[in-house]
Design an enzyme around this catalytic site. Structure first.
Site, PDB file in Angstrom:
ATOM      1  CD  GLU A 349      -5.212  11.482  -9.256  1.00 40.95           C
ATOM      2  OE1 GLU A 349      -4.425  10.931 -10.039  1.00 40.95           O
ATOM      3  OE2 GLU A 349      -4.886  11.836  -8.111  1.00 40.95           O
ATOM      4  CG  HIS A 434      -3.756   7.958  -1.932  1.00 38.63           C
ATOM      5  ND1 HIS A 434      -4.766   8.745  -2.466  1.00 38.63           N
ATOM      6  CD2 HIS A 434      -2.692   8.110  -2.755  1.00 38.63           C
ATOM      7  CE1 HIS A 434      -4.326   9.329  -3.572  1.00 38.63           C
ATOM      8  NE2 HIS A 434      -3.067   8.956  -3.771  1.00 38.63           N
ATOM      9  CG  ASN A 472      -3.795  13.248  -4.916  1.00 48.05           C
ATOM     10  OD1 ASN A 472      -4.802  13.929  -5.079  1.00 48.05           O
ATOM     11  ND2 ASN A 472      -3.389  12.375  -5.797  1.00 48.05           N
TER      12      ASN A 472
END
Length: 493
Positions: A349, A434, A472
């Site tokens: 990202e 994450h 994600n």
């Protein structure tokens, strides 16, 4: 007291569980260790700002621990008063794991990137789950309820606040890499008003990891708001489940109540017919591993605690040329990424550096196909749960990220920034946003999250996912919970 269902945690898995149980007529008690973020502080705002974090920013720390720890070579962390703040930087051997704390869990502190993984890659993640069903039913259900929306491309192309993202796109495309636009739970219509000056700024202020005061649809505005509206759900904030053991009528659950300084003010017990563990990958894994080792739930199998991964997270910055300015104004909500998964094992990202000044830098959070997994184990000597991760386990992630950024640097004649993660340090390889795994689906649980060995115990969160989602993870966590709770409501109640 006796309750039909107790949910530990109010993040994505817990919020889905509570809403769907309540809609089926079941009364639900939710237990959340963080506070309820619904009262403004002395500055009139609920959350503190990104650029000047205060006590509200961190979970019971005396000093901030920012992901970008340095800027232009100088450390930027500062002392704070310990408080039950919104972002937990929990330190294990070799890694800091960032987690959201409060009613809404991780949804309070993330960048809102609501990415559904490509269906062709789904079976790499969860091979025992019917992918066609997930993409026909549960991903759409999750996206709709989460309030996922897309930025207006025409507006995005001209907004000063996304110049950094357009520079990221240009560099990716000039190197022959695929750039993809990514949806978000931030209300992009609200963001337009922020830029126009007709609404208070939040993403454009910028606000992100320490909470968002306006435009973001965190869980308190979506799943949890709907759950509360049923009249069947009660949330106890600043409460933490510390023990669960079999009893007549289900399970005796011991709960510790704390104040905003982290001190225990009360200990309570409740009998729950069914208990849903949704404290996040770290919270659920730590609790289950401890309960197994201390004899509260000795029948939990050996898979509990295993299969933990960091979603291949790695951060890196590139120094751009002076003619590639990224802009002093940067929206904190990312909207695009470089998809190099099938070739190089990385999805990156394009992240903001919302420093309020021109940095001439491009920052990226890469999600990689890092195969390394760690295990949680109970340490009887300390009474704590350890994780056997080492920073060296990030090396495959660095190699995969380099498959993107070496290429861009060569094409653009640019170099890596070495002043963002410590003195003379190129890679942000000491943390993850994450956390995934620790109670993997169809291993620690059955194929719908029922813990093996104990009827009436369930895992509903990111612990079920074995260490990686290719993107994600929160949409996948939400969709999987939707799938599992539908089956559990139909067959177990």
């Amino acid at each position: 007291a006796s309750v039909p269902a107790l949910v530990t945690g109010t993040g994505y898995g817990g919020a889905v569980t509570a809403l769907r149980l309540a809609q089926a007529g079941v009364s639900v008690e939710m237990v959340e260790m963080g506070r309820s973020w619904d009262t403004p502080g002395s500055d009139g705002k609920v959350f503190s700002s990104l650029l000047s974090p205060d006590h509200r920013a961190y979970w019971l720390r005396t000093r901030t621990k920012q992901p970008l720890s340095n800027f232009l070579g100088f450390p930027i962390d500062r002392n704070v008063t310990p408080y039950t703040g919104v972002l937990d930087a929990e330190e294990f051997s070799g890694i800091t794991i960032y987690q959201g704390r409060g009613v809404g869990g991780g949804s309070l502190a993330n960048g809102g990137m609501a990415v559904t993984p490509r269906q062709s890659r789904f079976s790499q993640i969860l091979p025992t789950v019917n992918a066609a069903e997930m993409y026909a039913t549960y991903y759409p259900r999750a996206n709709a309820t989460l309030g996922v929306n897309h930025v207006d491309q025409t507006w995005w192309e001209q907004s000063a606040y996304y110049k950094y993202a357009r520079v990221g796109r240009k560099h990716a495309q000039r190197s022959g890499l695929e750039f993809v636009m990514v949806p978000n739970v931030y209300d992009f219509e609200y963001m337009k008003k922020e830029q126009a000056g007709t609404a208070p700024k939040s993403a454009l202020l910028p606000e992100v990891i320490y909470g968002n005061n306006a435009g973001k649809r965190d869980l308190s505005k979506t799943y949890l708001a709907q759950a509360k509206a049923t009249g069947k759900v009660r949330i106890s904030a600043l409460h933490e489940v510390v023990d669960v053991r079999p009893a007549a009528g289900g399970y005796t659950v011991t709960i510790r109540e704390i104040n905003t300084s982290g001190q225990t003010v009360a200990t309570k017990t409740v009998t729950a017919a069914k208990v849903f563990f949704a404290a996040g990958s770290v919270g659920t894994s730590k609790l289950l591993v401890k309960l197994r080792a201390t004899g509260a739930l000795p029948g939990l199998n050996d898979e509990v605690g295993r299969g933990w991964g960091d979603n291949g997270n790695i951060m890196v910055g590139r120094a751009n040329h002076m003619w590639d300015a990224t802009g002093a104004k940067q929206s904190s909500m990312p909207t695009g990424g470089i998809d190099h998964w099938d070739v190089g094992g990385a999805f990156a990202e394009v992240a903001p550096i919302p420093a309020g000044i021109e940095t001439y830098a491009s920052l990226y959070l890469a999600i990689t196909k890092n195969p390394n997994r760690a295990r949680f184990t109970y340490n009887a000597a300390t009474g704590r749960v350890d994780l056997d991760w080492t920073t060296a386990m990030k090396q495959p992630a660095i190699t995969m990220a380099k498959s993107i950024f070496d290429k861009i640097n060569k094409k653009e004649g640019t170099i890596y920034r070495t002043d963002l993660f410590g003195p003379a340090k190129t890679w942000g390889d000491t943390f993850t946003y994450h956390p995934l795994g620790g109670a993997v689906l169809d291993k620690a649980t059955d194929n719908h999250g029922r813990l093996k060995g104990y009827a009436g115990l369930y895992v509903m969160d990111g612990s079920l996912i074995p260490g990686n989602t290719t993107v994600n993870p929160f949409v996948t966590i939400t969709a999987l919970a939707e799938r599992n709770i539908e089956r559990i409501v139909a067959t177990d109640f």
